[in-house]
Design a protein around this motif. Structure first.
Motif, mmCIF file in Angstrom:
data_model
loop_
_atom_site.group_PDB
_atom_site.id
_atom_site.type_symbol
_atom_site.label_atom_id
_atom_site.label_comp_id
_atom_site.label_asym_id
_atom_site.label_seq_id
_atom_site.Cartn_x
_atom_site.Cartn_y
_atom_site.Cartn_z
ATOM 1 N N SER A 77 118.301 22.139 -27.127
ATOM 2 C CA SER A 77 116.977 21.687 -26.706
ATOM 3 C C SER A 77 116.758 20.250 -27.128
ATOM 4 O O SER A 77 117.124 19.826 -28.221
ATOM 5 C CB SER A 77 115.908 22.583 -27.348
ATOM 6 N N THR A 127 113.711 17.525 -27.508
ATOM 7 C CA THR A 127 112.257 17.405 -27.542
ATOM 8 C C THR A 127 111.851 16.016 -27.073
ATOM 9 O O THR A 127 112.678 15.164 -26.775
ATOM 10 C CB THR A 127 111.736 17.652 -28.968
ATOM 11 N N ALA A 160 110.983 23.425 -17.788
ATOM 12 C CA ALA A 160 112.211 23.110 -18.518
ATOM 13 C C ALA A 160 111.878 22.514 -19.880
ATOM 14 O O ALA A 160 110.887 21.802 -20.042
ATOM 15 C CB ALA A 160 113.066 22.133 -17.719
ATOM 16 N N GLU A 161 112.717 22.818 -20.845
ATOM 17 C CA GLU A 161 112.594 22.216 -22.173
ATOM 18 C C GLU A 161 113.674 21.171 -22.406
ATOM 19 O O GLU A 161 113.550 20.332 -23.304
ATOM 20 C CB GLU A 161 112.678 23.304 -23.241
ATOM 21 N N SER A 162 114.736 21.229 -21.611
ATOM 22 C CA SER A 162 115.803 20.238 -21.709
ATOM 23 C C SER A 162 116.443 20.068 -20.349
ATOM 24 O O SER A 162 116.314 20.922 -19.477
ATOM 25 C CB SER A 162 116.857 20.667 -22.734
ATOM 26 N N ARG A 191 112.593 14.729 -22.651
ATOM 27 C CA ARG A 191 111.317 15.110 -22.056
ATOM 28 C C ARG A 191 110.244 14.124 -22.514
ATOM 29 O O ARG A 191 110.064 13.900 -23.713
ATOM 30 C CB ARG A 191 110.947 16.536 -22.462
ATOM 31 N N ARG A 196 104.856 16.996 -21.556
ATOM 32 C CA ARG A 196 104.966 18.452 -21.679
ATOM 33 C C ARG A 196 104.883 19.181 -20.349
ATOM 34 O O ARG A 196 105.247 20.348 -20.250
ATOM 35 C CB ARG A 196 103.880 18.959 -22.642
ATOM 36 N N GLY A 221 106.751 18.606 -17.917
ATOM 37 C CA GLY A 221 108.105 18.769 -17.388
ATOM 38 C C GLY A 221 108.717 17.505 -16.848
ATOM 39 O O GLY A 221 109.648 17.556 -16.028
ATOM 40 N N ASN A 243 115.494 26.472 -20.682
ATOM 41 C CA ASN A 243 114.403 26.817 -21.597
ATOM 42 C C ASN A 243 114.819 28.059 -22.343
ATOM 43 O O ASN A 243 115.987 28.475 -22.292
ATOM 44 C CB ASN A 243 113.072 26.988 -20.848
ATOM 45 N N ALA A 244 113.904 28.671 -23.047
ATOM 46 C CA ALA A 244 114.252 29.815 -23.898
ATOM 47 C C ALA A 244 114.791 30.988 -23.094
ATOM 48 O O ALA A 244 115.498 31.848 -23.633
ATOM 49 C CB ALA A 244 113.024 30.241 -24.707
ATOM 50 N N GLU A 272 119.298 28.987 -18.307
ATOM 51 C CA GLU A 272 119.611 27.731 -17.643
ATOM 52 C C GLU A 272 119.547 27.902 -16.128
ATOM 53 O O GLU A 272 119.724 28.998 -15.598
ATOM 54 C CB GLU A 272 121.025 27.265 -18.012
#
Length: 727
Positions: free
Chosen positions: A3, A5, A50-52, A68, A71, A73, A93-94, A97
């Motif tokens: 991930s 941030t 998506a987080e990454s 990112r 927040r 996206g 994300n958690a 993929e």
């Protein structure tokens, strides 16, 4: 993939980042996708959820890792590639993929020549450019979307492929034309989609279907559907070559008009598919001897009781009967059987359903803004702005589309009179005069002329037919002679006058003889089709059988006599489904025809008569080769109102003349004297009173002998029409 941030701030101003996240950015192509930076290239992507994210080339090689920056996206990061190129992103994300392609890293599909011809209004292949097209672009397979919305603040394509999120695929505006476009990689056919449009006032409109959609969802759903280019191996070369090379005015044209949803139904009362309809309908029409099928509108429409006349998808065969390929197979099957297919086409008005064309980009785009020109009081619909070149081009291209893509043999243009007159169904003060102060809609005239000019210029062999109910001059004359350019015009006067006559009790017909004779005064001023259409058997008007005067026996005899008179009358023929076997009930789109009636001899007799009339009409040049020319018609008896007898001859150069004689009273007339055009023997080739047709079988024992001067004594059966052919 680990991930990542939010890292250092982006060089993008916060307001611009916020606008991208909200979907209000004026030009996302300027900031999303691949762009030059201080040291090479960077990529920006909007991937909600998506987080990454990592950037990949289309070949799958890692091109860079993104950070990112918002927040919602929004991601950004440097790339390790030397040249700008399309990208995909591996997002995570958690929950896992996924791969997402970057539409903003692809260039436009439309080019400057498209802009030029579109802006000029002369682009004649808009259906190859607008709408949704599955294609390969810059190394990727996907779908290109293009839509005209010049007054919109934002246009996005939305669908299942982007969770109907209007922020994800905001389209590129081509300012010279007002067309928005985007190539969405990695999607294919069968994808439902619509356009999310934000008007100039900043308000988001209800989602709009694609005006150029080639396929649509089945009602009540209203989304457009992506589709591959129409794939069909056509086998109709001989059919199309014949009509290209002939003068259609001098060919037999006998049209079977039908509503595809109610001709027949399956065992569960459901619509037949195009393939199932073809299997049953085409052999029937061929056996009946009709030359053409005319379909009530089958362009996509939301409301079944409109019969298709309230169309919202002019480029899509309705989903009610299956996929577009099924319709292509239907047309091809008809052509292989020697039967043409005519489409009932509706450029006169369009419904105001919110997913349709009305106020498409928040303004009156396809329609006139002023309701005195843009609203139809009869149908509560909108009227096309024929004076706007983009609208004219949209409609002209649609006519060309059906001729080219589906090989249709003709377009019957609905409600032409409502287009031609600015005061149509309007009171004083409810309409705007033209620039000369008149009531003629000069813009509609120009549109109709342009449409006919292009159809006949690009698709010889395809005919256009006008449903025009007034005395507008030269409807079926060439444009270069000042005409509207149609091939044919419906003869509404014939229909109204003759049906009024047949509804009268025979004892009263003596006073209304000119209801039959009057039409011959103008029969050759236009190229006419004689229509007994669906309009005459709905809305409480009853069936044709029940329009006839008298008891049941007389109704059948009247109908047979009327059909034989009509098939002997100059002009091409049109009969609505069910009337060929004397359907008793008024037509309803909710149920199939009453085919069980054919078990009754009287109904089967009418069917046999129509079959035999079609065969005679096709086989005898005298009955069709001069349908549109006065030299093919000669009166024998025009003034015998006392006996309600009519007689004339149909002629063609080098052919034996055929006499058509009608006795419109229930009184048999043996020994009726009249003068034919030549002496000798005349064979009775048709008698509507024959027992095979359900009649009393009175006639001339097969032939009539005429003296050298042509005088003959003929037996006229009651309420009957006979045809005599010189031997």
């Amino acid at each position: 993939m680990r991930s990542i941030t939010i890292t250092k701030p982006s060089p993008l101003p916060p307001a611009e980042i916020a606008a991208l996240a909200r979907g209000t950015h004026g030009d996302p192509f300027a900031v999303l996708g691949v762009h030059p930076a201080d040291k090479g290239l960077i990529a920006r992507a909007f991937i909600p959820g998506a987080e990454s994210a990592e950037a990949l080339t289309l070949a799958g090689k890692l091109a860079g890792r993104l950070a990112r920056i918002d927040r919602a996206g929004l991601f950004e990061g440097p790339l390790n590639i030397r040249k700008a190129q399309p990208l995909r992103y591996r997002a995570a994300n958690a929950d896992g993929e996924w791969i997402v392609a970057d539409a903003y890293s692809f260039g436009p599909v439309l080019g400057p020549m498209d802009d030029y011809y579109i802006a000029e209004g002369s682009h004649l292949r808009l259906f190859d450019k607008m709408g949704a097209h599955k294609l390969r672009h810059e190394g990727a397979d996907g779908v290109h979307f293009a839509v005209w919305a010049p007054n919109a603040k934002r246009v996005s394509v939305v669908g299942l492929f982007n969770q109907w999120d209007g922020r994800r695929h905001v389209m590129r505006l081509r300012r010279d034309t007002g067309i928005w476009e985007i190539f969405v990689p990695d999607i294919g056919e069968d994808e439902p989609y619509k356009f999310e449009i934000v008007g100039a006032d900043g308000k988001t409109l209800p989602l709009k279907a694609d005006p150029f959609a080639f396929r649509s969802e089945l009602r009540p759903a209203t989304a457009s559907i992506t589709t591959a280019p129409l794939a069909h191996d056509w086998g109709d070369t001989a059919h199309r070559d014949f009509w290209r090379k002939t003068d259609i005015r001098r060919q037999p044209v006998s049209i079977y008009e039908l509503h595809a949803g109610s001709w027949a139904r399956d065992e569960h009362g459901q619509f037949l598919t195009w393939d199932a309809l073809a299997e049953r309908l085409i052999p029937y029409v061929a056996e009946m001897g009709f030359t053409h099928i005319e379909l009530l509108p089958i362009t996509e429409y939301p409301y079944d009781p409109s019969w298709g006349y309230q169309t919202t998808g002019l480029y899509a065969p309705t989903a009610r009967f299956g996929r577009p390929e099924g319709f292509a197979r239907f047309v091809d099957g008809a052509h292989r059987a020697g039967i043409g297919v005519i489409l009932d086409w509706v450029p006169a008005h369009f419904p105001t359903d919110e997913h349709g064309l009305a106020r498409f980009d928040g303004t009156a785009l396809y329609e006139h803004a002023d309701p005195r020109k843009g609203f139809h009081p009869d149908w509560n619909t909108a009227i096309y702005n024929f004076g706007r070149r983009e609208v004219m081009s949209f409609l002209v291209n649609n006519a060309l589309y059906w001729a080219e893509k589906y090989h249709l043999d003709g377009l019957r243009v609905d409600a032409v009179a409502s287009m031609l007159y600015l005061d149509y169904s309007r009171k004083d003060g409810e309409w705007l005069p033209n620039q000369h102060g008149g009531r003629e809609n000069l813009e509609a005239v120009s549109f109709l002329q342009a449409m006919n000019r292009e159809i006949y210029g690009q698709h010889p062999g395809v005919m256009t037919i006008a449903e025009e109910s007034t005395s507008w001059p030269k409807v079926s004359h060439p444009v270069h002679e000042g005409g509207l350019g149609f091939g044919f015009k419906w003869n509404m006067g014939f229909m109204h006058d003759t049906l009024r006559y047949m509804a009268r009790e025979p004892v009263h017909r003596v006073h209304h003889h000119n209801d039959i004779t009057f039409g011959l005064l103008y029969a050759f001023g236009e190229n006419y089709v004689l229509p007994l259409s669906h309009d005459e058997v709905v809305h409480g008007k009853g069936s044709l059988l029940n329009k006839m005067a008298g008891d049941d026996w007389q109704k059948f005899a009247n109908l047979r006599a009327y059909y034989a008179l009509m098939w002997g009358y100059p002009g091409k023929k049109l009969l609505f489904m069910g009337q060929e076997f004397a359907q008793r009930a008024e037509w309803s789109e909710e149920r199939a025809l009453d085919w069980h009636l054919l078990d009754a001899p009287a109904h089967e007799g009418v069917r046999r008569l129509v079959r035999d009339l079609n065969r005679l009409y096709r086989d005898r040049l005298a009955l069709h080769a001069r349908d549109c020319e006065a030299e093919g018609f000669h009166w024998l008896v025009v003034d015998d109102s006392a006996n309600s007898v009519f007689a004339w001859e149909r002629r063609a150069p080098g052919e034996r003349p055929i006499a058509i004689i009608s006795n419109m009273t229930p009184v048999p007339r043996p020994g009726y004297g009249l003068k034919l055009s030549r002496g000798g023997r005349w064979r009775e080739i048709l008698n509507s009173d024959a027992s095979d047709y359900g009649g009393s079988n009175m006639g001339n024992s097969g032939y009539v002998s005429a003296a050298d001067d042509g005088y003959a004594s003929v037996t006229l059966p009651p309420l009957a029409t006979i045809m005599l052919e010189a031997e």
